[in-house]
Design a protein around this motif. Structure first.
Motif, PDB file in Angstrom:
ATOM      1  N   ASP A  87       5.489   3.396   1.586  1.00 46.63           N
ATOM      2  CA  ASP A  87       4.455   2.724   2.146  1.00 46.63           C
ATOM      3  C   ASP A  87       4.739   3.067   3.917  1.00 46.63           C
ATOM      4  OD1 ASP A  87       7.097   1.600   2.136  1.00 46.63           O
ATOM      5  OD2 ASP A  87       6.498  -0.654   2.292  1.00 46.63           O
ATOM      6  N   ASN A  88       5.668   4.007   3.961  1.00 44.33           N
ATOM      7  CA  ASN A  88       6.037   4.388   5.355  1.00 44.33           C
ATOM      8  C   ASN A  88       5.861   5.962   5.241  1.00 44.33           C
ATOM      9  OD1 ASN A  88       7.029   5.060   7.930  1.00 44.33           O
ATOM     10  ND2 ASN A  88       9.049   4.036   7.642  1.00 44.33           N
ATOM     11  N   LEU A  89       4.901   6.457   5.932  1.00 49.50           N
ATOM     12  CA  LEU A  89       4.198   7.846   6.162  1.00 49.50           C
ATOM     13  C   LEU A  89       5.389   8.631   6.822  1.00 49.50           C
ATOM     14  CD1 LEU A  89       0.729   7.435   7.076  1.00 49.50           C
ATOM     15  CD2 LEU A  89       1.439   8.558   4.977  1.00 49.50           C
ATOM     16  N   MET A  90       6.044   7.954   7.611  1.00 52.38           N
ATOM     17  CA  MET A  90       7.338   8.935   8.250  1.00 52.38           C
ATOM     18  C   MET A  90       8.381   9.459   7.162  1.00 52.38           C
ATOM     19  SD  MET A  90       9.809   7.921  11.518  1.00 52.38           S
ATOM     20  CE  MET A  90      10.785   6.668  10.494  1.00 52.38           C
ATOM     21  N   PRO A 142       0.886  -1.106   0.108  1.00 48.92           N
ATOM     22  CA  PRO A 142      -0.072   0.177   0.054  1.00 48.92           C
ATOM     23  C   PRO A 142       0.753   1.303  -0.035  1.00 48.92           C
ATOM     24  CG  PRO A 142       0.005  -0.985   2.129  1.00 48.92           C
ATOM     25  CD  PRO A 142       1.034  -1.825   1.365  1.00 48.92           C
ATOM     26  N   PHE A 143       0.674   2.278  -0.710  1.00 43.76           N
ATOM     27  CA  PHE A 143       1.337   3.390  -1.066  1.00 43.76           C
ATOM     28  C   PHE A 143       0.481   4.689  -0.611  1.00 43.76           C
ATOM     29  CE2 PHE A 143       4.245   0.717  -3.866  1.00 43.76           C
ATOM     30  CZ  PHE A 143       5.157   0.936  -3.404  1.00 43.76           C
ATOM     31  N   SER A 144       1.339   5.657   0.079  1.00 43.76           N
ATOM     32  CA  SER A 144       0.642   7.002   0.290  1.00 43.76           C
ATOM     33  C   SER A 144       1.421   7.842  -0.678  1.00 43.76           C
ATOM     34  CB  SER A 144       0.941   7.461   1.509  1.00 43.76           C
ATOM     35  OG  SER A 144       0.158   6.538   2.479  1.00 43.76           O
ATOM     36  N   GLU A 145       0.855   8.909  -1.328  1.00 41.79           N
ATOM     37  CA  GLU A 145       1.579   9.666  -2.228  1.00 41.79           C
ATOM     38  C   GLU A 145       1.595  11.132  -1.844  1.00 41.79           C
ATOM     39  OE1 GLU A 145      -0.785   9.397  -5.810  1.00 41.79           O
ATOM     40  OE2 GLU A 145      -0.265   7.227  -5.994  1.00 41.79           O
ATOM     41  N   LEU A 146       2.852  11.518  -2.143  1.00 46.18           N
ATOM     42  CA  LEU A 146       3.066  13.272  -1.905  1.00 46.18           C
ATOM     43  C   LEU A 146       3.546  13.600  -3.424  1.00 46.18           C
ATOM     44  CD1 LEU A 146       3.994  15.754  -0.133  1.00 46.18           C
ATOM     45  CD2 LEU A 146       6.138  14.854  -0.190  1.00 46.18           C
ATOM     46  N   LYS A 147       2.868  14.788  -3.654  1.00 43.70           N
ATOM     47  CA  LYS A 147       3.024  15.308  -5.300  1.00 43.70           C
ATOM     48  C   LYS A 147       3.217  16.807  -5.048  1.00 43.70           C
ATOM     49  CE  LYS A 147      -0.094  12.200  -7.495  1.00 43.70           C
ATOM     50  NZ  LYS A 147      -1.350  12.171  -8.542  1.00 43.70           N
ATOM     51  N   PHE A 195       1.645  21.522  -2.493  1.00 42.99           N
ATOM     52  CA  PHE A 195       1.831  20.123  -1.735  1.00 42.99           C
ATOM     53  C   PHE A 195       0.474  19.466  -2.059  1.00 42.99           C
ATOM     54  CE2 PHE A 195       5.378  21.900   0.279  1.00 42.99           C
ATOM     55  CZ  PHE A 195       6.317  20.770   0.020  1.00 42.99           C
ATOM     56  N   ASN A 196       0.353  18.141  -2.403  1.00 43.16           N
ATOM     57  CA  ASN A 196      -0.941  17.360  -2.443  1.00 43.16           C
ATOM     58  C   ASN A 196      -0.608  16.153  -1.938  1.00 43.16           C
ATOM     59  OD1 ASN A 196      -3.399  16.269  -2.891  1.00 43.16           O
ATOM     60  ND2 ASN A 196      -3.140  16.092  -5.357  1.00 43.16           N
ATOM     61  N   LEU A 197      -1.056  15.581  -0.718  1.00 37.78           N
ATOM     62  CA  LEU A 197      -0.646  14.633   0.055  1.00 37.78           C
ATOM     63  C   LEU A 197      -1.905  13.833   0.060  1.00 37.78           C
ATOM     64  CD1 LEU A 197       1.466  12.863   1.810  1.00 37.78           C
ATOM     65  CD2 LEU A 197       0.432  14.182   3.757  1.00 37.78           C
ATOM     66  N   ASN A 198      -1.833  12.612  -0.425  1.00 32.87           N
ATOM     67  CA  ASN A 198      -2.636  11.426  -0.396  1.00 32.87           C
ATOM     68  C   ASN A 198      -2.318  10.180   0.620  1.00 32.87           C
ATOM     69  OD1 ASN A 198      -4.915   9.911  -0.936  1.00 32.87           O
ATOM     70  ND2 ASN A 198      -3.931   8.914  -2.608  1.00 32.87           N
ATOM     71  N   ILE A 199      -2.919  10.312   1.752  1.00 34.98           N
ATOM     72  CA  ILE A 199      -2.360   9.173   2.960  1.00 34.98           C
ATOM     73  C   ILE A 199      -3.463   8.178   2.856  1.00 34.98           C
ATOM     74  CG2 ILE A 199      -2.472   9.006   5.310  1.00 34.98           C
ATOM     75  CD1 ILE A 199      -2.080  11.820   5.652  1.00 34.98           C
ATOM     76  N   ASN A 200      -2.750   6.908   2.677  1.00 30.39           N
ATOM     77  CA  ASN A 200      -3.412   5.708   2.677  1.00 30.39           C
ATOM     78  C   ASN A 200      -3.067   4.916   4.094  1.00 30.39           C
ATOM     79  OD1 ASN A 200      -4.274   2.943   2.059  1.00 30.39           O
ATOM     80  ND2 ASN A 200      -2.957   2.771   0.657  1.00 30.39           N
TER      81      ASN A 200
END
Length: 728
Positions: A573-576, A510-515, A598-603
């Protein structure tokens, strides 16, 4: 060990660079070879050994440092011509010392590596590859990575001239006529290339050594790239500096001989053709200094094979199959000296006394010069230091190696970010810490290592913490007069425990994304990322979107960086990791006065994913801790006799059997449990920051309680359901 070799010391030259020792071929196969050695003082000398005495054939005058030395010859002739590389110039000498070639390459960079094959000359700087034929330029290639080594050969089937360049960014590139035909990705940064010739001279295998001590095989004929690991780094992760292949065991099959940075010389039985035939170590010797050059042949006595070695400080020694203690009387424990041996010993004593007299005269001359009335300054030249700062992926810590040609008095370590200095078994220096007021000073740690007598090489283990960016400074003070010190600086990145990988295979993470979007250029974004992550190439890929993959050495989480001009995307896969990256990029953009969007998508699945990664390691280490406590209790009871052991339960018997395994585990991972705790706590803090939630000390204390009495449900609920109201 299966092989027995004896050490013989020959001579001492100046500080040497990598690949500056070669043997000149003898007239007959079993005759002695001449030795060509070059040093950083620009001196090239050729000598041979006759009746245990050094016979110098020629020696050049001092000059600029010699970076590389090769021997070669025209097709069908012996390889008895000597080529040296200095600056951007190549010189050629005959075996008698006649200078027959002075070639100015015209390169804009200094030569770092060289290879000579007949009338073909290959020169590489940091980024430039040049190919010359009969001293005429026939092609060049500009590489975006730093080039560390080059080799060339004719393909077995096509007979086409092919060259390989090893690059720091885990890549080996294949070129024909200075045109790139293949880029071969490997799992670790290469340090040296070697052509392994089997008994059939038509069969060539390309081997490469890495910074983490492994030896790999490349499939060059079909350009399939990395084939397999021939030698892993399970027992020694010290970088490979040089290697050679030679039949040292005398069974008709070539062995692989390795020289490592920690001073180890290793001989292996290998079978490069058969994967099922295991590699085995048959000889090991430590020289206490980095091995800078090595070649096998016959040097000291006709008919006796030998490994000739030169260390960083210029010490030339050999490991020979000849028995050197033939005069040793095993019954009495004494040596029986012949008249020739006694004469040589007396001559050596006389030479030592003459050297002492010369040294005292020079010291008196120096003292007189400092007492005169003229305004003269007392100074020494810059102290050469061989240093490496490498991440050890096995225990998520950095290894700092410092080596000086003379003895080290003390080393002062200073750092402005959070680090820990770990104990090293090989390190005999005494460490002392200075008290620092962290609230007022910019220095986080200040420590001094006082070295033992005649220590010229020291290895330090440094544990960094992600999220803390700074500079590590090492002040090295050798035993010299007048007193002096040399300062070395090493950058500690914000994501220092990540290392570069070619790709990742687990697509189910599972991935979180930072754009990011902004008015930044590709070069600016590339520079910002290099401020945050190690092993970033010096130049980005200007043709396509630059994509870099990184992996955490402590949690094995993944970071994917995809960026181009004005647009960047980071997935992890690590939000830190994403939060640290976001903070660093914000600071760097603010310095340039560039506005970022910044556009952050937290999974939220990433939380469960990371906890599941940590869980088995946490439970396993807790079990190790319990077993170690029980082992200490058993040791206090002194239950060692077999009569007493038989009354113990199977559980306690197994703990006693695993004593060495437990000690080795805690030696390798001294505070692993605390680091896992810190990883979970930092993940919670960063998750709260990204969500814009309050973070209280009570939550951290509750999280520590769940970790001490491990509760997966409690930890997960604290992350997802235990958040307070958002900050106003």
């Amino acid at each position: 060990m299966e092989l027995q070799l004896s050490r013989v010391d020959y001579a001492v030259v100046g500080v040497t660079n990598k690949n500056c020792l070669r043997l000149l071929p003898a007239s007959t196969p079993k005759d002695q070879s001449k030795v060509a050695i070059a040093d950083s003082e620009g001196i090239l000398q050729v000598f041979s050994v006759k009746k245990n005495d050094i016979q110098l054939h020629f020696k050049t005058l001092p000059g600029p440092p010699i970076i590389s030395l090769k021997v070669a010859g025209a097709a069908g002739t012996p390889n008895d011509k000597i080529f040296t590389a200095t600056g951007n110039e190549v010189k050629g000498y005959t075996k008698k010392g006649k200078l027959f070639l002075v070639f100015d390459s015209g390169m804009t960079e200094n030569i770092n590596s060289m290879y000579v094959l007949g009338n073909e000359l290959f020169l590489c700087g940091r980024h430039i590859y040049n190919h010359y034929r009969d001293c005429k330029d026939v092609g060049s290639y500009l590489c975006g990575d730093t080039i560390v080594d080059v080799i060339a050969f004719y393909m077995t089937k096509s007979k086409r001239l092919t060259s390989l360049i090893a690059c720091e960014s885990r890549m080996i590139r294949v070129l024909e006529h200075a045109r790139l035909i293949a880029s071969l990705e490997i799992e670790s940064s290469p340090t040296v290339l070697h052509i392994y010739h089997s008994d059939d001279d038509d069969v060539k295998t390309v081997l490469f050594g890495t910074v983490d001590g492994q030896i790999g095989i490349l499939n060059i004929e079909t350009l399939q790239g990395f084939q397999r690991w021939l030698i892993s780094n399970e027992k020694n992760s010290s970088p490979i500096v040089c290697m050679d292949s030679y039949d040292m065991s005398g069974n008709g099959q070539k062995n692989l001989i390795l020289g490592r940075q920690d001073g180890n010389v290793e001989i292996y039985y290998v079978n490069v053709q058969d994967e099922m035939d295991s590699t085995s170590l048959i000889f090991l010797e430590n020289c206490n200094e980095s091995i800078m050059g090595m070649q096998c042949g016959i040097v000291a006595a006709p008919g006796y094979d030998e490994i000739l070695i030169v260390t960083y400080s210029g010490r030339i020694l050999g490991l020979t199959t000849q028995v050197t203690d033939a005069n040793f009387d095993g019954s009495t424990g004494n040596y029986i000296f012949s008249s020739d041996t006694s004469t040589r010993i007396n001559n050596l004593k006389g030479e030592i006394e003459n050297l002492k007299m010369k040294l005292n005269k020079e010291r008196e001359k120096y003292q007189e010069s400092t007492m005169n009335s003229f305004m003269e300054l007392s100074a020494i030249s810059l102290i050469p230091i061989n240093s490496t700062f490498i991440l050890d992926k096995n225990n998520a810590s950095y290894t700092l190696i410092l080596e000086v040609p003379t003895a080290i008095d003390n080393i002062l370590i200073e750092c402005n970010c959070k680090i820990n200095l770990l104990d090293v078994e090989k390190n005999t220096a005494v460490i002392s810490y200075s008290k620092i007021s962290h609230s007022k000073a910019l220095t986080y740690i200040l420590a001094t290592y006082r070295c033992q007598i005649n220590t010229n090489r020291i290895e330090l283990k440094i544990q960094t913490t992600e999220g803390h960016k700074g500079v590590l400074q090492a002040y090295i003070s050798p035993v010299l007069q007048p007193k002096c010190s040399r300062l070395l600086q090493f950058d500690i990145k914000a994501l220092s425990l990540h290392y570069r990988v070619t790709e990742y295979s687990d697509l189910n993470r599972p991935f979180s994304e930072l754009k990011l979007k902004g008015s930044f250029s590709l070069a600016e974004m590339h520079n910002w990322i290099s401020q945050c992550l190690p092993e970033v190439p010096e130049k980005p890929d200007f043709s396509n979107d630059t994509t870099l993959f990184f992996q955490s050495s402590i949690l094995n989480t993944v970071l994917v960086c995809i960026y181009k001009k004005g647009d960047a995307e980071f997935k992890s896969d690590n939000l830190m990791t994403l939060n640290i990256l976001k903070e660093v990029l914000s600071v760097e953009a603010t310095k340039k006065k560039i506005k970022l969007e910044f556009n952050l998508n937290i999974n939220d699945e990433c939380i469960n994913h990371v906890i599941k990664i940590i869980e088995p390691r946490l439970l396993r280490h807790k079990e190790f801790l319990r077993n170690r406590e029980l082992l200490e209790a058993l040791n206090e009871l002194e239950i060692v006799e077999e009569e007493n052991v038989k009354y113990l339960s199977d559980k306690y018997k197994s703990i006693l059997d695993k004593k060495s395994e437990l000690n080795e585990h805690f030696k390798t991972y001294p505070d692993y449990l605390e680091r896992l705790y810190e990883s979970v706590i930092n993940l919670h803090i960063n998750y709260s920051k990204l969500k814009g939630l309050n973070q209280s000390k009570q939550k951290v204390d509750l999280l520590k309680m769940y970790l001490d009495n491990y509760s997966y449900e409690g930890i997960l609920n604290l992350f997802l359901n235990g958040s307070e109201t958002k900050e106003e």
